[in-house]
Write an enzyme that holds these catalytic residues in place. Structure first.
Site, PDB file in Angstrom:
ATOM      1  N   LEU A  37       0.863  -1.179   0.000  1.00  0.00           N
ATOM      2  CA  LEU A  37       0.000   0.000   0.000  1.00  0.00           C
ATOM      3  C   LEU A  37       0.900   1.229   0.000  1.00  0.00           C
ATOM      4  O   LEU A  37       1.915   1.258   0.707  1.00  0.00           O
ATOM      5  CB  LEU A  37      -0.874   0.033   1.259  1.00  0.00           C
ATOM      6  CG  LEU A  37      -2.306  -0.495   1.172  1.00  0.00           C
ATOM      7  CD1 LEU A  37      -2.962  -0.428   2.545  1.00  0.00           C
ATOM      8  CD2 LEU A  37      -3.139   0.250   0.158  1.00  0.00           C
ATOM      9  N   ASP A  38       0.546   2.250  -0.787  1.00  0.00           N
ATOM     10  CA  ASP A  38       1.331   3.482  -0.799  1.00  0.00           C
ATOM     11  C   ASP A  38       1.429   4.048   0.618  1.00  0.00           C
ATOM     12  O   ASP A  38       0.491   3.900   1.424  1.00  0.00           O
ATOM     13  CB  ASP A  38       0.688   4.523  -1.713  1.00  0.00           C
ATOM     14  CG  ASP A  38       0.876   4.190  -3.188  1.00  0.00           C
ATOM     15  OD1 ASP A  38       1.758   3.363  -3.502  1.00  0.00           O
ATOM     16  OD2 ASP A  38       0.146   4.752  -4.021  1.00  0.00           O
ATOM     17  N   PRO A  39       2.526   4.729   0.942  1.00  0.00           N
ATOM     18  CA  PRO A  39       2.723   5.249   2.309  1.00  0.00           C
ATOM     19  C   PRO A  39       1.555   6.080   2.835  1.00  0.00           C
ATOM     20  O   PRO A  39       1.185   5.956   4.009  1.00  0.00           O
ATOM     21  CB  PRO A  39       3.997   6.089   2.182  1.00  0.00           C
ATOM     22  CG  PRO A  39       4.763   5.425   1.086  1.00  0.00           C
ATOM     23  CD  PRO A  39       3.724   4.957   0.103  1.00  0.00           C
TER      24      PRO A  39
END
Length: 303
Positions: A37-39
């Site tokens: 998942l993107d930060p």
């Protein structure tokens, strides 16, 4: 400790940060996530621990469901709100029906070009590293599948909330970017939450604080799911206790070592393998032409 924990990843942490947190909190070295998942994104991030880290390769194949905010009129180099604005256009007051019609053509199997700001590797190097160095890269298109895409609310004249059910490898910020191109105004992803990573839902996920509390109170085990939960689509085959050593050593299992008949299965069929009530492996049906009989080849051991 062995199994999978349904973690609610907070924004501001990378998926690897969550893995490190769980590893440190539980004192276990073998920990892995099942799909980055993107930060700045939040939501469901299944974490495999112990021997169940071998299940990660299969869980990444499962469908995902996201809730995303798409904002029209602004295009960025990262395709989300954290990037550099590369184009800004005036947008009229858009109605929900117009946007619903706009996204219809993105349903089904479509080609998508992954963003340059991503962790996909090209010649052994992550794409975002090329981007940070100002280098251009020929990124290959790949097929993804959008099973459902629904506009569920309007929060501004140019910003909408949508739910997306999709296949692995789908970049929601790229989907927003492509919808923006189709609209003629441009668009970017302004917020993202992963609602589901099959079979997990955000409703049953644990915050990192809840994981810490459960670990301290020695009750975390009740939140750890057994690995065979994720392979219920495969038939169960029982191995005789006498063939346990052979199976654990990775040797093929023929009819004398099985409690169940496998002659009706086609070659290449995946099955779950048990000894008693203990799930030990995933296997694949093979075929021995010399004896005209099927056998089971051990694919992935979980014991």
């Amino acid at each position: 400790m062995n199994g999978v924990i349904n973690i609610l990843k907070p924004p501001g942490m990378t998926s690897h940060d969550v893995v490190y947190f769980i590893r440190k909190e539980l004192g276990i070295k073998k920990v892995g996530h099942t799909g980055t998942l993107d930060p700045e994104a939040a939501g469901v991030l299944p974490i495999c621990i112990g021997k169940s880290t071998k299940a990660a390769q299969y869980l990444t194949e499962k469908t995902k469901k996201y809730r995303a905010n798409i904002k029209f009129g602004i295009t960025t180099d990262t395709q989300d709100k954290h990037g550099r604005v590369i184009e800004q256009l005036p947008v009229p007051d858009m109605d929900i029906m117009t946007v619903k019609e706009l996204v219809e053509c993105f349903k089904g199997r479509i080609l998508q070009t992954p963003p340059i700001y991503s962790a996909i590797k090209h010649k052994g190097k992550k794409l975002y590293q090329y981007a940070l160095e100002g280098q251009s890269v020929d990124i290959k298109n790949r097929y993804i599948e959008i099973y459902e895409i629904n506009i569920i609310d309007k929060i501004d004249k140019d910003e909408f909330i949508m739910d997306v059910l999709c296949s692995k490898g789908t970049y929601i910020r790229t989907l927003c970017h492509d919808i923006g191109l189709k609209s003629g105004y441009g668009a970017h992803l302004s917020q993202l939450i992963r609602l589901e990573s099959f079979p997990f839902s955000i409703d049953d996920s644990l915050t990192l604080e809840e994981v810490s509390a459960a670990a301290k109170n020695n009750c975390l085990q009740k939140f750890i799911y057994p690995p065979d939960l994720f392979f219920q689509e495969f038939d169960r085959i029982n191995i005789k206790k006498s063939a346990e050593k052979s199976a654990i050593n990775g040797n093929p299992i023929f009819t004398p070592g099985l409690e169940d008949n496998i002659e009706a299965y086609e070659e290449g069929t995946m099955v779950r393998l048990y000894i008693g009530d203990r799930f030990i492996a995933l296997g694949v049906i093979g075929y021995d032409a010399c004896y005209n009989k099927n056998f089971i080849k051990i694919k992935t051991l979980f014991t």
